[in-house]
Write an enzyme that holds these catalytic residues in place. Structure first.
Site, PDB file in Angstrom:
ATOM      1  N   SER A  85       0.781  -1.105  -0.442  1.00 39.10           N
ATOM      2  CA  SER A  85       0.004  -0.081   0.117  1.00 39.10           C
ATOM      3  C   SER A  85       1.262   1.186   0.119  1.00 39.10           C
ATOM      4  O   SER A  85       0.442   2.362  -0.251  1.00 39.10           O
ATOM      5  CB  SER A  85      -1.012   0.473   0.941  1.00 39.10           C
ATOM      6  OG  SER A  85      -1.778  -0.788   0.961  1.00 39.10           O
ATOM      7  N   ASP A 251      -8.864  -3.869   2.658  1.00 39.76           N
ATOM      8  CA  ASP A 251      -7.509  -4.770   2.553  1.00 39.76           C
ATOM      9  C   ASP A 251      -7.508  -5.602   3.563  1.00 39.76           C
ATOM     10  O   ASP A 251      -6.986  -6.538   3.388  1.00 39.76           O
ATOM     11  CB  ASP A 251      -6.267  -3.653   2.524  1.00 39.76           C
ATOM     12  CG  ASP A 251      -4.638  -4.405   2.747  1.00 39.76           C
ATOM     13  OD1 ASP A 251      -4.581  -5.212   1.611  1.00 39.76           O
ATOM     14  OD2 ASP A 251      -4.210  -4.220   4.046  1.00 39.76           O
ATOM     15  N   ASP A 293      -5.341   0.899  -4.731  1.00 36.74           N
ATOM     16  CA  ASP A 293      -3.876   0.482  -4.849  1.00 36.74           C
ATOM     17  C   ASP A 293      -3.141  -0.846  -5.018  1.00 36.74           C
ATOM     18  O   ASP A 293      -2.251  -0.790  -5.889  1.00 36.74           O
ATOM     19  CB  ASP A 293      -2.966   0.989  -3.758  1.00 36.74           C
ATOM     20  CG  ASP A 293      -3.623  -0.109  -1.887  1.00 36.74           C
ATOM     21  OD1 ASP A 293      -4.676  -0.505  -2.148  1.00 36.74           O
ATOM     22  OD2 ASP A 293      -3.749   0.413  -1.139  1.00 36.74           O
TER      23      ASP A 293
HETATM   24 MG    MG Z   1      -4.886   1.768   3.429  1.00 35.44          MG
HETATM   25 ZN    ZN Z   2      -2.515  -5.066   2.316  1.00 37.30          ZN
END
Ligand code: MG
Ligand code: ZN
Length: 361
Positions: A85, A251, A293
């Site tokens: 990230s 995430d 990302d």
């Molecule tokens: Mg982040």
């Molecule tokens: Zn991650």
């Protein structure tokens, strides 16, 4: 002589008309309608499977489904096919492919000016909203320049030299509240969202912890409220604004291989997307970009039921993957984001649209 004059003047008039037409057409081709407000929403770890699942569980009611300019982003970092990230956010914030772990610095560990710093130099409004610590990789890459994402104290320290108008998220233990107040910030925190702060500068910590909790553990409408509030505040700046909003924990659901966590965080993030989209629709000068990302978890949707709105998911890893992620664009300049682009191109497109002079960037 008289009959000659007329055709000549007619020819001149016609050719002038043709010249004007072609010049006009060229001007329109070259002219991209430019926004002066940009809202960049990053769903950390949000790939197509995460979005597809969230769409399925909301009966297709995701705001993301309303966007009609969509592109694909290649996410690799400067030293790894699979980005983290920090490098992913630095690609968006500074337009460089750097090594995993880098915060606002290039492969040589030297600082690279960020979009937010260019916006500050233009006296635009600036804001960061996140569901993790403000010092965490994604938001950090927009204001900090450090060789490693793990340097939270140094990252927090970098914020004191950046007069960002609106900062909302976690990370309170890393900050000196007295210092923030001396810098002109109204600082507030607490489990209830007490929106007593307003223009020009404020800092809102979700609570005293490093990270706000999961949506499923009581975070409620924090992200959408924070996004709406930030937009309302920043829109008071006549020079326009740049706002980054992160759905950080999509995430974390991926890392945990926790499908319920992943889907709920994605649906929550989409509410913030809707706040930005609705504002942009009314405003007409705002570009909204929604992307990720990288993808996290290698999530696959193998079976599902249309009737019961269920899915049988499978994760292929506890880490990030190299699959391209979508970018959704709405508003003036959105056409620049269609097609297949490198993550760094997002930075250059935004800078071009906002008219930043990149000089020797
Ligand atoms: Mg982040
Ligand atoms: Zn991650």
């Amino acid at each position: 002589m008289k009959f000659l004059k007329q055709p000549i003047s007619l020819i001149i008039a016609l050719s002038l008309l043709m010249f004007n037409c072609s010049a006009g057409a060229k001007a329109i081709d070259k002219k991209i309608v430019k926004p002066f407000k940009v809202i960049l929403l990053i769903g950390d770890g949000m790939g197509l499977a995460q979005i597809s699942a969230a769409s399925h569980y909301t009966n297709g009611e995701l705001c993301l489904n309303l966007f009609n300019v969509i592109g694909l982003v290649k996410t690799s970092s400067g030293n790894d096919y699979i980005t983290d990230s920090a490098a992913g956010a630095t690609a968006y914030s500074s337009g460089v492919k750097t090594y995993n772990g880098a915060i606002g610095v290039g492969m040589d560990s030297l600082p690279v000016k960020t979009i937010l710093e260019y916006a500050l130099a233009q006296h635009m409004g600036t804001g960061l909203v996140t569901t993790c610590s403000i010092t965490h990789a994604t938001p950090a890459a927009f204001f900090s320049h450090q060789p490693s994402r793990s340097m939270d104290a140094a990252i927090a320290n970098d914020l004191y030299s950046h007069p960002i108008d609106v900062v909302i998220g976690g990370g309170k233990p890393y900050f000196d509240i007295i210092k923030l107040q001396q810098l002109g910030y109204q600082v507030s925190s607490g489990n209830a969202i007490q929106w007593t702060m307003d223009y020009p500068k404020y800092f809102y910590f979700y609570n005293d912890s490093i990270h706000p909790p999961k949506w499923s553990e009581g975070r409620g409408d924090f992200l959408v409220n924070a996004t709406s509030r930030a937009i309302k505040t920043l829109d008071q700046n006549k020079n326009g604004f740049f706002l980054m909003v992160e759905g950080s924990q999509i995430d974390w659901g991926g890392h945990d291989n926790d499908f319920d966590y992943t889907v709920k965080e994605t649906i929550d993030f989409d509410k913030a997307v809707r706040a930005a989209y609705e504002f942009a629709k009314k405003d007409g000068h705002t570009l909204v970009l929604v992307t990720a990302d990288h993808e996290t978890g290698g999530l696959a949707l193998n079976h599902g039921s249309l009737k019961n709105h269920t899915i049988e998911p499978a994760y292929t890893t506890g880490h990030h993957t190299g699959i391209m992620v979508p970018i959704y664009a709405y508003g003036p300049g959105s056409e620049l984001f269609a097609g297949t682009i490198e993550n760094t191109k997002v930075f250059y497109n935004i800078c071009q649209l906002l008219g930043f002079n990149l000089g020797a960037h």
